[in-house]
Design an enzyme around this catalytic site. Structure first.
Site, PDB file in Angstrom:
ATOM      1  N   LEU A  36       0.830  -1.200   0.000  1.00  0.00           N
ATOM      2  CA  LEU A  36       0.000   0.000   0.000  1.00  0.00           C
ATOM      3  C   LEU A  36       0.865   1.250   0.000  1.00  0.00           C
ATOM      4  CD1 LEU A  36      -2.629   1.619   0.349  1.00  0.00           C
ATOM      5  CD2 LEU A  36      -2.390   1.236   2.827  1.00  0.00           C
ATOM      6  N   TYR A  37       1.810   1.331   0.924  1.00  0.00           N
ATOM      7  CA  TYR A  37       2.618   2.547   1.030  1.00  0.00           C
ATOM      8  C   TYR A  37       3.450   2.795  -0.221  1.00  0.00           C
ATOM      9  CZ  TYR A  37       1.237   1.915   5.892  1.00  0.00           C
ATOM     10  OH  TYR A  37       0.514   1.725   7.040  1.00  0.00           O
ATOM     11  N   ARG A  38       4.004   1.751  -0.786  1.00  0.00           N
ATOM     12  CA  ARG A  38       4.780   1.931  -2.030  1.00  0.00           C
ATOM     13  C   ARG A  38       3.867   2.361  -3.176  1.00  0.00           C
ATOM     14  NH1 ARG A  38       9.553   2.967   0.039  1.00  0.00           N
ATOM     15  NH2 ARG A  38      10.739   1.127   0.650  1.00  0.00           N
TER      16      ARG A  38
END
Length: 164
Positions: free
Chosen positions: A127-129
């Site tokens: 998600l963060y990437r």
């Protein structure tokens, strides 16, 4: 989050204090059918008197890599927690929580910390990437927690799709 049981009460107390601060924001996702909470994300503008700011600043000061940009702490929104119930993970709920949380934030960047995992092989890192978060610190240890963490940063604003 697999917190050490010894620090759990301190984390809960810190979250309660955080909720009273100016700029605190929280998003809650609920099941369409039951109305039960299935996820939440919350955060606040980062400030030098905050414990998290102080720990990350120390990590940046201690880092030997010249790429550690200490200005990331000058003005940022700290994504303090993102949680999605296990049975609901992988369905876009975390993405909606984070994008809604950051919508309208009046800071030039967002920072967060997440536990390190081998080859970033979990849904949180994915998600963060996918949202464009990049490394600030890796394999960083917060006092009282045996786990290593990644500290990640993303310039704001996010677009509706969650990327720039």
């Amino acid at each position: 989050m697999e917190y050490n049981p010894a620090i759990r009460p301190a984390r809960i107390a810190a979250w309660r204090l955080m909720a009273d601060e100016a700029g605190f924001c929280c998003m809650v996702a609920r099941s369409n059918t039951s109305g039960q909470p299935i996820g939440l994300a919350f955060g606040r503008p980062g400030r030098p008197h905050h414990w998290w700011w102080q720990q990350v600043r120390q990590g940046l000061d201690d880092a030997v890599a010249p790429r550690c940009d200490r200005t990331v702490l000058d003005d940022y929104f700290e994504i303090a927690e993102v949680h999605v119930a296990p049975s609901w993970q992988g369905h876009g709920i975390g993405r909606r929580l984070v994008t809604n949380l950051l919508d309208g934030v009046d800071c030039p960047r967002a920072l967060l910390s997440t536990p390190e995992v081998d080859r970033e092989a979990n849904l949180a890192f994915g998600l963060y990437r996918s949202l464009g978060f990049s490394d600030v610190l890796r394999n960083f240890h917060f006092p009282g927690d045996h786990r290593a963490f990644a500290v990640l940063c993303r310039q704001l604003p996010l677009t509706a799709s969650g990327t720039r």
